[in-house]
Write a protein that holds these residues in place. Structure first.
Motif, PDB file in Angstrom:
ATOM      1  N   SER A 103       0.748  -1.372   0.473  1.00 59.26           N
ATOM      2  CA  SER A 103      -0.273   0.120   0.438  1.00 59.26           C
ATOM      3  C   SER A 103       1.225   1.469  -0.011  1.00 59.26           C
ATOM      4  O   SER A 103       0.916   2.207  -0.365  1.00 59.26           O
ATOM      5  N   LEU A 104       2.037   1.235   1.130  1.00 59.31           N
ATOM      6  CA  LEU A 104       3.233   1.874   1.125  1.00 59.31           C
ATOM      7  C   LEU A 104       3.494   2.735  -1.140  1.00 59.31           C
ATOM      8  O   LEU A 104       3.586   3.879  -0.728  1.00 59.31           O
ATOM      9  N   ALA A 109       5.037   4.217  -6.851  1.00 64.81           N
ATOM     10  CA  ALA A 109       5.467   2.854  -7.725  1.00 64.81           C
ATOM     11  C   ALA A 109       4.781   3.195  -8.581  1.00 64.81           C
ATOM     12  O   ALA A 109       3.186   2.858  -8.207  1.00 64.81           O
ATOM     13  N   ASP A 110       4.611   1.671 -10.004  1.00 63.83           N
ATOM     14  CA  ASP A 110       3.914   1.688 -10.349  1.00 63.83           C
ATOM     15  C   ASP A 110       3.198   0.081  -9.997  1.00 63.83           C
ATOM     16  O   ASP A 110       3.830  -0.880  -9.743  1.00 63.83           O
ATOM     17  N   PRO A 111       1.923  -0.258 -10.063  1.00 63.36           N
ATOM     18  CA  PRO A 111       1.065  -0.942  -9.138  1.00 63.36           C
ATOM     19  C   PRO A 111       1.480  -2.455 -10.273  1.00 63.36           C
ATOM     20  O   PRO A 111       1.730  -3.421  -9.156  1.00 63.36           O
ATOM     21  N   GLN A 112       1.920  -2.161 -12.161  1.00 61.63           N
ATOM     22  CA  GLN A 112       2.778  -4.163 -12.403  1.00 61.63           C
ATOM     23  C   GLN A 112       3.819  -3.720 -11.950  1.00 61.63           C
ATOM     24  O   GLN A 112       4.094  -5.083 -11.558  1.00 61.63           O
ATOM     25  N   HIS A 117       7.930  -7.712  -8.468  1.00 57.47           N
ATOM     26  CA  HIS A 117       8.765  -7.948  -7.086  1.00 57.47           C
ATOM     27  C   HIS A 117       7.935  -8.488  -6.384  1.00 57.47           C
ATOM     28  O   HIS A 117       8.951  -9.685  -5.767  1.00 57.47           O
ATOM     29  N   SER A 118       7.102  -8.425  -6.067  1.00 55.14           N
ATOM     30  CA  SER A 118       6.332  -9.514  -4.705  1.00 55.14           C
ATOM     31  C   SER A 118       6.353 -11.052  -5.547  1.00 55.14           C
ATOM     32  O   SER A 118       6.504 -11.522  -4.962  1.00 55.14           O
ATOM     33  N   PHE A 162      -6.993  -7.132  -6.610  1.00 58.53           N
ATOM     34  CA  PHE A 162      -6.931  -6.478  -5.160  1.00 58.53           C
ATOM     35  C   PHE A 162      -5.623  -5.375  -4.953  1.00 58.53           C
ATOM     36  O   PHE A 162      -6.264  -4.086  -4.197  1.00 58.53           O
ATOM     37  N   PHE A 163      -4.774  -4.723  -5.515  1.00 62.55           N
ATOM     38  CA  PHE A 163      -3.668  -3.962  -5.956  1.00 62.55           C
ATOM     39  C   PHE A 163      -4.867  -2.476  -6.163  1.00 62.55           C
ATOM     40  O   PHE A 163      -4.796  -1.432  -5.673  1.00 62.55           O
ATOM     41  N   ALA A 164      -6.085  -2.805  -7.190  1.00 69.02           N
ATOM     42  CA  ALA A 164      -6.162  -1.433  -7.935  1.00 69.02           C
ATOM     43  C   ALA A 164      -7.962  -1.461  -6.631  1.00 69.02           C
ATOM     44  O   ALA A 164      -7.479   0.133  -6.504  1.00 69.02           O
ATOM     45  N   GLY A 165      -8.240  -2.369  -6.024  1.00 66.21           N
ATOM     46  CA  GLY A 165      -9.134  -1.994  -5.255  1.00 66.21           C
ATOM     47  C   GLY A 165      -8.515  -1.043  -3.975  1.00 66.21           C
ATOM     48  O   GLY A 165      -8.915  -0.440  -2.973  1.00 66.21           O
TER      49      GLY A 165
END
Length: 221
Positions: A103-104, A109-112, A117-118, A162-165
């Protein structure tokens, strides 16, 4: 860069913790312990993003948790192995750290890129773990690889959405909405496989939905 490394470790903690827990304790209990993550996310986000822990928000989390325990028909009779409980807690902490750190990162940073990376970090740790424990033999068949590939695609899609939400509603509310996942699972089991849902499970599902509605309507301030 340190945060990106943390995400890979968090993904690894989730997977190993959850799978490890199911080897020692009932799956329903492992799932319930894993879904204590909204509590962890709420506490961490209070300090990292100044997300308030209001009475209404805390009540919503507790209601959903109680509802989840009823919907899953958690069985705690008999001896429970502490190792299994510890594995489940590790998974919950792993997910909580994944949510709060990502979230931070999503603020700048770009969500993609964050997702890549994760997932890459977590995958490398999984491969290393499987090699060291001879777990590769489990997926050494064609069917095994198909299952792994299919689950990988599903997980990647889930994380993208999930990232988008989370970028829109914040980490606490996004994590809270995840409580609907086990409820949908038991509902699909009833529809597709004819499993009978007890009245207490239906009541638990209603509580989960009620908790989600309560927290998503909670103002930020």
């Amino acid at each position: 860069m340190k945060r990106r490394s943390t995400l890979g470790i968090s993904v690894f903690m989730m997977g190993i913790g959850y799978l490890g827990a199911t080897q020692y304790i009932p799956i329903s209990l492992a799932v319930l312990i894993f879904y204590t993550c909204p509590f962890f996310v709420a506490i961490i986000s209070r300090f990292t993003e100044n997300e308030p822990i209001t009475p209404r928000r805390l009540t919503a989390i507790i209601i959903a948790f109680i509802g989840l325990s009823l919907a899953l028909k958690v069985q705690t009779t008999g001896g429970l192995q502490l190792l299994g409980i510890m594995y489940a807690v590790i998974a919950a902490i792993g997910f909580a750290s994944f949510v709060t750190v990502s979230s931070l990162m999503l603020k700048t940073a770009d969500p993609q890129a964050v997702l890549l990376h994760s997932m890459a970090g977590g995958t490398l740790l999984f491969v290393l773990f499987f090699v060291l424990t001879n777990g590769v033999e489990i997926i050494g068949t064609r069917t095994g690889w198909l299952k792994v590939s299919g689950s990988g695609i599903a997980i990647a899609f889930a994380y993208i959405t999930f990232f988008a939400g989370m970028k829109i509603i914040g980490p606490v509310k996004a994590t809270m909405i995840l409580n609907i996942e086990p409820v949908l699972t038991i509902c699909l089991a009833a529809i597709l496989f004819g499993e009978h849902l007890a009245n207490i499970q239906v009541f638990g599902a209603v509580l989960v939905i009620g908790g989600i509605v309560l927290i998503t309507r909670t103002p930020k301030t």
